[in-house]
Write an enzyme that holds these catalytic residues in place. Structure first.
Site, PDB file in Angstrom:
ATOM      1  N   GLY A 156       0.813  -1.216   0.000  1.00 43.02           N
ATOM      2  CA  GLY A 156       0.000   0.000   0.000  1.00 43.02           C
ATOM      3  C   GLY A 156       0.846   1.265   0.000  1.00 43.02           C
ATOM      4  O   GLY A 156       2.030   1.224  -0.330  1.00 43.02           O
ATOM      5  N   GLU A 186       3.809   6.302  -7.822  1.00 45.24           N
ATOM      6  CA  GLU A 186       4.018   6.003  -9.250  1.00 45.24           C
ATOM      7  C   GLU A 186       4.836   4.748  -9.491  1.00 45.24           C
ATOM      8  O   GLU A 186       4.701   4.105 -10.528  1.00 45.24           O
ATOM      9  CB  GLU A 186       4.702   7.183  -9.938  1.00 45.24           C
ATOM     10  N   HIS A 208       4.608   1.913  -7.824  1.00 43.22           N
ATOM     11  CA  HIS A 208       3.659   0.787  -7.839  1.00 43.22           C
ATOM     12  C   HIS A 208       2.825   0.807  -9.123  1.00 43.22           C
ATOM     13  O   HIS A 208       2.524  -0.235  -9.698  1.00 43.22           O
ATOM     14  CB  HIS A 208       2.705   0.866  -6.644  1.00 43.22           C
ATOM     15  N   GLN A 229       7.608  -9.099   8.145  1.00 44.35           N
ATOM     16  CA  GLN A 229       8.845  -8.634   7.521  1.00 44.35           C
ATOM     17  C   GLN A 229       9.404  -7.380   8.192  1.00 44.35           C
ATOM     18  O   GLN A 229      10.391  -6.814   7.731  1.00 44.35           O
ATOM     19  CB  GLN A 229       8.674  -8.433   6.009  1.00 44.35           C
ATOM     20  N   GLY A 264       9.593  -4.528  -8.141  1.00 36.83           N
ATOM     21  CA  GLY A 264      10.458  -3.406  -8.516  1.00 36.83           C
ATOM     22  C   GLY A 264      11.928  -3.731  -8.330  1.00 36.83           C
ATOM     23  O   GLY A 264      12.307  -4.427  -7.389  1.00 36.83           O
ATOM     24  N   LYS A 287      13.987  -1.559  -7.475  1.00 35.26           N
ATOM     25  CA  LYS A 287      14.514  -0.775  -6.348  1.00 35.26           C
ATOM     26  C   LYS A 287      14.845  -1.696  -5.175  1.00 35.26           C
ATOM     27  O   LYS A 287      15.833  -1.518  -4.490  1.00 35.26           O
ATOM     28  CB  LYS A 287      13.492   0.274  -5.913  1.00 35.26           C
ATOM     29  N   ASP A 288      13.998  -2.711  -4.963  1.00 37.68           N
ATOM     30  CA  ASP A 288      14.284  -3.734  -3.955  1.00 37.68           C
ATOM     31  C   ASP A 288      15.036  -4.872  -4.657  1.00 37.68           C
ATOM     32  O   ASP A 288      14.507  -5.969  -4.835  1.00 37.68           O
ATOM     33  CB  ASP A 288      12.979  -4.243  -3.335  1.00 37.68           C
ATOM     34  N   GLN A 311      15.444  -8.177  -2.812  1.00 36.42           N
ATOM     35  CA  GLN A 311      14.147  -8.871  -2.725  1.00 36.42           C
ATOM     36  C   GLN A 311      13.832  -9.586  -4.045  1.00 36.42           C
ATOM     37  O   GLN A 311      13.417 -10.754  -4.065  1.00 36.42           O
ATOM     38  CB  GLN A 311      13.057  -7.856  -2.398  1.00 36.42           C
ATOM     39  N   VAL A 318      11.332   3.755 -10.394  1.00 39.01           N
ATOM     40  CA  VAL A 318      10.744   5.047 -10.803  1.00 39.01           C
ATOM     41  C   VAL A 318      11.258   6.103  -9.823  1.00 39.01           C
ATOM     42  O   VAL A 318      11.344   5.851  -8.617  1.00 39.01           O
ATOM     43  CB  VAL A 318       9.204   4.982 -10.782  1.00 39.01           C
TER      44      VAL A 318
END
Ligand code: PAF
Length: 280
Positions: A28, A32, A34, A58, A144, A146-147, A150, A173
């Site tokens: 949640g 942008e 997501h 987590q 993403g 970015k992680d 992960q 992004v």
């Protein structure tokens, strides 16, 4: 868009779906970043399912579970405009049985970078993503870059556990000044919001040094460290690693710098693939 809170309802809707299903799991506070995962997901399937679940397992005991931004109403609207067909919004008790004894854990890829700094974090991620995969049964899932760690861990998990799911990594992004979009950016004090630009600036400088032939991991890390410390940010880690194994970079043509910093209380992460074209 249909909003579903229960696993049984989601399962019965899933049974009726024809064609491929793409899935974007989220916690949640959608931004942008997501929405770009959702638009990527829609390229790969007829139906898009999104989940919003702030996964307690987590978060470490001293982390920001309680203050993690939540905006279910705003998020639902964003999902609908992004073309989501089914939004899964389960409660914690719907997902976790009090007597649960099973955890999914990926070895080695989870021991450095964020894994070293956030004990148990990746077990929480791999457990919830496995559960969501079993509930949603997607053909494709989008995460993403970015992680980055992960994404690497989940790719390994999907291979090791034979989930019949294609994993797609979607580019980071960024805000116009280069800061990677993150739900945690909302929590930044305004002075830290300004100095947080040093993260991407440091990564860009390291990228330029790599392009000019620098191949010493420690030197590349130092370039980023100087930039973020000068801006008053406190590094949690800055690591130059092999992008496939996530082990220490020992020279060669492929490298990734992953970074986590504290801007006051807020922990931000970012990374850059040094061998890829500069996209910041
Ligand atoms: O990246 C996230 O938002 C979360 O780690 C995920 C994948 C939704 C699991 O809770």
């Amino acid at each position: 868009m249909i909003i579903v809170n229960s696993i049984s309802k989601l399962r019965s809707l899933r049974k009726e779906l024809e064609g491929e299903v793409a899935f974007v799991p989220t916690m949640g506070a959608l931004h942008e970043g997501h929405l770009s995962l959702m638009s990527e997901a829609k390229k790969h399937a007829q139906t898009l399912i999104v989940s919003i679940f702030v996964n307690p397992t987590q978060f470490g005991p001293n982390e920001d579970l309680d203050t993690y931004p939540r905006d279910t109403e705003g998020d639902s609207k964003k999902c609908e405009s992004a073309g989501c067909d089914i939004l899964f919004l389960p409660s914690v008790s719907e997902i976790y049985d009090d007597n649960a004894k099973t955890e999914v854990s990926v070895a080695s890829l989870t021991t450095n970078l964020c894994g070293a700094k956030r004990p148990g974090h990746f077990n929480g991620v791999t457990t919830i993503v496995s559960k969501l995969f079993n509930i949603v049964q997607p053909d494709v899932a989008v995460f993403g870059k970015k992680d980055y760690q992960q994404l690497a861990v989940l790719r390994r998990m999907v291979k090791d556990l034979n989930f019949p799911i294609r994993i797609i990594g979607s580019p980071t992004v960024r805000e116009s000044d280069g800061l990677a979009k993150s739900s945690r950016n909302l929590k930044l004090r305004s002075d830290y919001r300004k100095s947080a630009v040093a993260l991407s600036q440091g990564l860009v400088k390291a990228h330029k040094a790599f392009e000019s032939g620098e191949r010493k991991g420690a030197t590349l890390e130092q370039i980023v460290k100087d930039e973020v410390e000068t801006a008053g940010l406190v590094p949690d880690y800055i690591s130059c690693v092999d992008p496939d194994t996530l082990e220490t970079y020992e020279g060669g043509e492929k490298a990734l710098i992953a970074i986590a910093i504290f801007a006051g209380e807020v922990r931000l992460i970012d990374n850059i693939e040094l061998h890829e074209e500069l996209a910041i």
